[in-house]
Design a protein around this motif. Sequence first.
Motif, PDB file in Angstrom:
ATOM      1  N   UNK A   1      17.463  -5.169 -25.059  1.00 10.43           N
ATOM      2  CA  UNK A   1      16.509  -5.503 -26.112  1.00 10.43           C
ATOM      3  C   UNK A   1      16.568  -4.427 -27.180  1.00 10.43           C
ATOM      4  N   UNK A   2      16.619  -4.871 -28.445  1.00 10.46           N
ATOM      5  CA  UNK A   2      16.617  -3.951 -29.573  1.00 10.46           C
ATOM      6  C   UNK A   2      15.690  -4.541 -30.606  1.00 10.46           C
ATOM      7  N   UNK A   3      14.628  -3.836 -30.885  1.00 12.66           N
ATOM      8  CA  UNK A   3      13.660  -4.272 -31.884  1.00 12.66           C
ATOM      9  C   UNK A   3      13.670  -3.289 -33.041  1.00 12.66           C
ATOM     10  N   UNK A   4      13.696  -3.811 -34.258  1.00  9.61           N
ATOM     11  CA  UNK A   4      13.676  -2.970 -35.455  1.00  9.61           C
ATOM     12  C   UNK A   4      12.330  -3.159 -36.114  1.00  9.61           C
ATOM     13  N   UNK A   5      11.664  -2.041 -36.400  1.00  5.30           N
ATOM     14  CA  UNK A   5      10.347  -2.096 -37.044  1.00  5.30           C
ATOM     15  C   UNK A   5      10.475  -1.941 -38.535  1.00  5.30           C
TER      16      UNK A   5
END
Length: 147
Positions: free
Chosen positions: A143-147
């Motif tokens: 999982x890779x989330x960019x804010x």
Amino acid sequence: MTSHCVKIHVLSAEAREQTPAGAAAFIRYYMDVYNAAQSSMDPTYLDQFSQDCSLCDSLIANIREDKAAGYTYEGGEVSVSSASFGDVRDFKVEGAFSINQAALNVEGPGGSRIDDLSAPAESLTSGAILTWASTDSTWILTQWDVN
């Protein structure tokens, strides 16, 4: 368009450790592989280090689709400016990292800039979940989330 050669470093011994420092080293390595995928327009190697990661899958698909359309990338290199991961639990680790991405210029087959695919330089904060792949002795980005 200038061709760039991106050198992929060997996955370090530290990046193969099931520790928070190992996870941080892996994220830096993954971004090197991402840079190489953009430069070569070949995400095959990048695909080996992610599993069920929707952002990863989207980036890989974009590179493949853009290559099929005859597009080329100039710039867009990513560097990790900081990374911090928590304790490893059940072969998983969660953490946060910051990246700086250089401006990306996407050109079509005729050399014209494709504005809606190009992007300015930016700094981004991200979160990630890594899972340990014991058969390969490496982390996998799940999982890779960019804010």
